[in-house]
Design a protein around this motif. Structure first.
Motif, PDB file in Angstrom:
ATOM      1  N   GLU A  76      96.694  -4.130 -31.193  1.00 41.11           N
ATOM      2  CA  GLU A  76      96.371  -3.099 -30.199  1.00 41.11           C
ATOM      3  C   GLU A  76      97.484  -2.948 -29.165  1.00 41.11           C
ATOM      4  O   GLU A  76      97.781  -1.836 -28.704  1.00 41.11           O
ATOM      5  CB  GLU A  76      95.071  -3.452 -29.471  1.00 41.11           C
ATOM      6  CG  GLU A  76      93.817  -3.286 -30.306  1.00 41.11           C
ATOM      7  CD  GLU A  76      92.559  -3.612 -29.508  1.00 41.11           C
ATOM      8  OE1 GLU A  76      92.653  -3.812 -28.286  1.00 41.11           O
ATOM      9  OE2 GLU A  76      91.480  -3.658 -30.123  1.00 41.11           O
ATOM     10  N   GLN A  77      98.108  -4.076 -28.804  1.00 46.73           N
ATOM     11  CA  GLN A  77      99.176  -4.051 -27.799  1.00 46.73           C
ATOM     12  C   GLN A  77     100.499  -3.547 -28.370  1.00 46.73           C
ATOM     13  O   GLN A  77     101.494  -3.418 -27.635  1.00 46.73           O
ATOM     14  CB  GLN A  77      99.371  -5.464 -27.226  1.00 46.73           C
ATOM     15  CG  GLN A  77      98.175  -5.984 -26.433  1.00 46.73           C
ATOM     16  CD  GLN A  77      98.251  -7.490 -26.182  1.00 46.73           C
ATOM     17  OE1 GLN A  77      99.300  -8.111 -26.376  1.00 46.73           O
ATOM     18  NE2 GLN A  77      97.150  -8.076 -25.744  1.00 46.73           N
ATOM     19  N   GLY A  78     100.542  -3.272 -29.658  1.00 45.70           N
ATOM     20  CA  GLY A  78     101.755  -2.770 -30.293  1.00 45.70           C
ATOM     21  C   GLY A  78     102.774  -3.843 -30.601  1.00 45.70           C
ATOM     22  O   GLY A  78     103.921  -3.535 -30.953  1.00 45.70           O
ATOM     23  N   LYS A  79     102.375  -5.123 -30.502  1.00 45.79           N
ATOM     24  CA  LYS A  79     103.317  -6.217 -30.739  1.00 45.79           C
ATOM     25  C   LYS A  79     103.365  -6.645 -32.193  1.00 45.79           C
ATOM     26  O   LYS A  79     104.311  -7.304 -32.621  1.00 45.79           O
ATOM     27  CB  LYS A  79     102.946  -7.412 -29.852  1.00 45.79           C
ATOM     28  CG  LYS A  79     103.178  -7.118 -28.374  1.00 45.79           C
ATOM     29  CD  LYS A  79     102.670  -8.236 -27.489  1.00 45.79           C
ATOM     30  CE  LYS A  79     102.963  -7.898 -26.015  1.00 45.79           C
ATOM     31  NZ  LYS A  79     102.274  -8.795 -25.097  1.00 45.79           N
ATOM     32  N   LEU A  80     102.329  -6.296 -32.955  1.00 42.99           N
ATOM     33  CA  LEU A  80     102.263  -6.674 -34.362  1.00 42.99           C
ATOM     34  C   LEU A  80     101.670  -5.537 -35.177  1.00 42.99           C
ATOM     35  O   LEU A  80     100.986  -4.657 -34.633  1.00 42.99           O
ATOM     36  CB  LEU A  80     101.401  -7.933 -34.544  1.00 42.99           C
ATOM     37  CG  LEU A  80     101.969  -9.247 -33.994  1.00 42.99           C
ATOM     38  CD1 LEU A  80     100.917 -10.336 -34.053  1.00 42.99           C
ATOM     39  CD2 LEU A  80     103.228  -9.667 -34.748  1.00 42.99           C
ATOM     40  N   ASP A  81     101.903  -5.606 -36.475  1.00 44.84           N
ATOM     41  CA  ASP A  81     101.311  -4.668 -37.419  1.00 44.84           C
ATOM     42  C   ASP A  81     100.699  -5.496 -38.551  1.00 44.84           C
ATOM     43  O   ASP A  81     101.339  -6.417 -39.066  1.00 44.84           O
ATOM     44  CB  ASP A  81     102.394  -3.731 -37.958  1.00 44.84           C
ATOM     45  CG  ASP A  81     101.830  -2.639 -38.859  1.00 44.84           C
ATOM     46  OD1 ASP A  81     101.173  -2.987 -39.871  1.00 44.84           O
ATOM     47  OD2 ASP A  81     102.036  -1.457 -38.565  1.00 44.84           O
ATOM     48  N   LEU A  82      99.476  -5.179 -38.937  1.00 45.19           N
ATOM     49  CA  LEU A  82      98.782  -5.969 -39.958  1.00 45.19           C
ATOM     50  C   LEU A  82      99.508  -5.968 -41.296  1.00 45.19           C
ATOM     51  O   LEU A  82      99.352  -6.907 -42.089  1.00 45.19           O
ATOM     52  CB  LEU A  82      97.351  -5.447 -40.157  1.00 45.19           C
ATOM     53  CG  LEU A  82      96.371  -5.724 -39.020  1.00 45.19           C
ATOM     54  CD1 LEU A  82      95.072  -4.968 -39.252  1.00 45.19           C
ATOM     55  CD2 LEU A  82      96.111  -7.225 -38.881  1.00 45.19           C
ATOM     56  N   ASP A  83     100.305  -4.940 -41.547  1.00 44.36           N
ATOM     57  CA  ASP A  83     100.926  -4.810 -42.861  1.00 44.36           C
ATOM     58  C   ASP A  83     102.442  -5.023 -42.850  1.00 44.36           C
ATOM     59  O   ASP A  83     103.113  -4.738 -43.842  1.00 44.36           O
ATOM     60  CB  ASP A  83     100.565  -3.450 -43.461  1.00 44.36           C
ATOM     61  CG  ASP A  83      99.066  -3.338 -43.708  1.00 44.36           C
ATOM     62  OD1 ASP A  83      98.523  -4.217 -44.398  1.00 44.36           O
ATOM     63  OD2 ASP A  83      98.432  -2.407 -43.185  1.00 44.36           O
ATOM     64  N   GLN A  84     102.972  -5.555 -41.739  1.00 41.12           N
ATOM     65  CA  GLN A  84     104.395  -5.885 -41.713  1.00 41.12           C
ATOM     66  C   GLN A  84     104.618  -7.211 -42.426  1.00 41.12           C
ATOM     67  O   GLN A  84     103.735  -8.082 -42.459  1.00 41.12           O
ATOM     68  CB  GLN A  84     104.907  -5.980 -40.266  1.00 41.12           C
ATOM     69  CG  GLN A  84     104.450  -7.237 -39.517  1.00 41.12           C
ATOM     70  CD  GLN A  84     104.824  -7.230 -38.045  1.00 41.12           C
ATOM     71  OE1 GLN A  84     104.082  -6.754 -37.203  1.00 41.12           O
ATOM     72  NE2 GLN A  84     105.979  -7.815 -37.734  1.00 41.12           N
ATOM     73  N   ASP A  85     105.797  -7.389 -42.993  1.00 39.83           N
ATOM     74  CA  ASP A  85     106.173  -8.667 -43.598  1.00 39.83           C
ATOM     75  C   ASP A  85     106.534  -9.630 -42.467  1.00 39.83           C
ATOM     76  O   ASP A  85     107.479  -9.384 -41.711  1.00 39.83           O
ATOM     77  CB  ASP A  85     107.367  -8.463 -44.534  1.00 39.83           C
ATOM     78  CG  ASP A  85     107.797  -9.751 -45.224  1.00 39.83           C
ATOM     79  OD1 ASP A  85     107.090 -10.769 -45.106  1.00 39.83           O
ATOM     80  OD2 ASP A  85     108.857  -9.735 -45.890  1.00 39.83           O
ATOM     81  N   VAL A  86     105.764 -10.722 -42.348  1.00 39.85           N
ATOM     82  CA  VAL A  86     106.020 -11.664 -41.242  1.00 39.85           C
ATOM     83  C   VAL A  86     106.869 -12.857 -41.685  1.00 39.85           C
ATOM     84  O   VAL A  86     107.154 -13.745 -40.882  1.00 39.85           O
ATOM     85  CB  VAL A  86     104.703 -12.152 -40.602  1.00 39.85           C
ATOM     86  CG1 VAL A  86     103.980 -10.996 -39.929  1.00 39.85           C
ATOM     87  CG2 VAL A  86     103.787 -12.825 -41.624  1.00 39.85           C
ATOM     88  N   ARG A  87     107.321 -12.848 -42.933  1.00 38.13           N
ATOM     89  CA  ARG A  87     108.172 -13.951 -43.383  1.00 38.13           C
ATOM     90  C   ARG A  87     109.427 -14.120 -42.528  1.00 38.13           C
ATOM     91  O   ARG A  87     109.813 -15.266 -42.232  1.00 38.13           O
ATOM     92  CB  ARG A  87     108.563 -13.745 -44.849  1.00 38.13           C
ATOM     93  CG  ARG A  87     107.504 -14.221 -45.819  1.00 38.13           C
ATOM     94  CD  ARG A  87     107.982 -14.126 -47.254  1.00 38.13           C
ATOM     95  NE  ARG A  87     107.636 -15.344 -47.967  1.00 38.13           N
ATOM     96  CZ  ARG A  87     107.566 -15.429 -49.294  1.00 38.13           C
ATOM     97  NH1 ARG A  87     107.850 -14.374 -50.050  1.00 38.13           N
ATOM     98  NH2 ARG A  87     107.247 -16.554 -49.875  1.00 38.13           N
TER      99      ARG A  87
END
Length: 401
Positions: A76-87
């Motif tokens: 919600e805060q725009g700091k993350l995206d559920l579907d981004q690659d976090v590796r």
């Protein structure tokens, strides 16, 4: 009905099955329908304090729901995206590739390289390829070949930098996805999960003095902590103190998959807020995402097959729910797609944790509840059966009105 639930837990305490317990259930309006605390917070000779709603307990895997909420707040805060690659944020994660076999004669594993993106959605829905090493024989052998003990050490990396067991996104296995997700939150926010949850979850709900990853460092919590007790190796009462058992196995990181400690009243305040979709925590769209089933058809089938993989899988994960009840997974926890007569309606969400702790949210019946105790062996069937009767009792209270 309240008297019936009372007697079940009173008998359990009297028999030595449970040293102490605190259970709370309520409705969608925030009204408490049932609350009971019994027994002692510890079986140590040096302690004689009662187990109360303010007794602080290890939540183990009931921490996962809090971490899912924290991740969605970051989205919600725009700091993350559920579907981004976090590796790229977590270089240790998945670095070994996929374990494919173990040669007992040579005492070594074989691996297949894998660079498939791992997303927060996968981590929170147990489809990332991670599985707890104490659940998986291949991973257990790999640990032993390295002279290591499963799920031990101070950091998420020590505990969970494991070979993957399948290509990310293709299957289901219960593992440390929420621990890795908590590290993603820390990287994205520049703060540890304790501070993030303090600001965004605990303080808004007024439970900041009753929940922490580090209760022994907090004067407001330290003296209220329950001690872990254990039944015999056969799971028989009476329980005795378990002085050497460390629920965190040496962990010092904020373990989003299993490291939170809280009182029953604090954890109930949290699940009640989530159940009621309190805007202090998330937007309506985020609550929809939290509760929505996340598994595709293949992963859902794998999840349902997973419960029958071994007696340990059934004991740790099924919560006494029959295999005939179809299940799936949401970011909140397990979702039962079918009803169970006299216990819950379809769409009910559940999860639990090692010291036989449990929560449920029956969205259709309009009730939620939690049961906290601190007893081993993990997820002891006789104790889980008590919590089932607690849920049935509250369900009957509401349905009989």
């Amino acid at each position: 009905m309240a008297q019936k639930i009372n007697k079940l837990y009173e008998d359990a305490v009297a028999s030595g099955l449970l040293p102490g317990v605190s259970v709370i259930a309520g409705d969608k309006d925030g009204n408490v329908l049932y609350s009971k605390s019994l027994g002692k917070a510890s079986l140590k000779d040096s302690r004689d304090d009662a187990f109360t709603p303010s007794t602080v307990c290890a939540l183990a895997s009931m921490s996962k729901l809090m971490t899912s909420v924290a991740v969605l707040q970051c989205v919600e805060q725009g700091k993350l995206d559920l579907d981004q690659d976090v590796r790229p944020m977590l270089p240790e994660m998945g670095k070994y590739g996929i374990i494919t076999a173990f040669d007992d004669d040579r005492n070594e594993a074989t691996f297949k390289p894998d660079a498939t993106p791992i997303t927060l959605r996968m981590l929170l829905s147990h489809t990332s390829g991670h599985e707890y090493d104490w659940f998986n024989p291949l991973l257990g052998k790999w640990r032993a070949s390295r002279g290591e003990v499963p799920w031990s050490g101070p950091t998420v990396e020590h505990k969970s930098a494991l070979p993957l067991v399948f290509p990310p996104g293709t299957d289901f296995a219960y593992g440390a996805g929420h621990d890795w997700a908590s590290k993603v939150v820390e990287v994205a926010t520049g703060t540890n999960l304790e501070a993030f949850m303090q600001t965004h979850i605990w303080t808004p709900l007024g439970i900041q003095d009753d929940v922490s990853f580090y209760p022994k460092t907090k004067p407001t919590m330290r003296d209220r902590m329950a001690d872990i007790s254990t039944l015999s190796e056969q799971g028989e009462p009476p329980a005795v103190d378990a002085p050497t058992f460390d629920i965190l196995f040496g962990g010092t990181d904020c373990l989003g998959g299993g490291g939170v400690f809280a009182s029953a009243e604090a954890y109930y305040a949290f699940i009640s807020a989530v159940f009621r979709r309190d805007p202090k925590l998330l937007t309506p769209a985020s609550y929809d995402e939290l509760f929505r089933p996340q598994l595709n058809e293949a992963a859902e089938q794998a999840f349902n097959d997973y419960f029958a993989r071994s007696p340990m899988h059934t004991q740790f994960l099924a919560l006494g729910i029959p295999h005939t009840v179809r299940k799936t997974w949401s970011f909140a926890g397990m979702v039962c797609l079918d009803a169970q007569e006299g216990r819950f309606k379809k769409g009910t969400t559940f999860w639990a944790g090692v010291p036989s702790v449990k929560w449920f949210m029956d969205h259709e019946a309009g009730i939620c509840g939690t049961a906290l105790c601190q007893i081993l062996p993990p997820m002891h069937p006789a104790v889980i059966a008590l919590h089932e009767e607690f849920q049935r009792g509250v369900y009957e209270m509401v349905e009989s009105k």
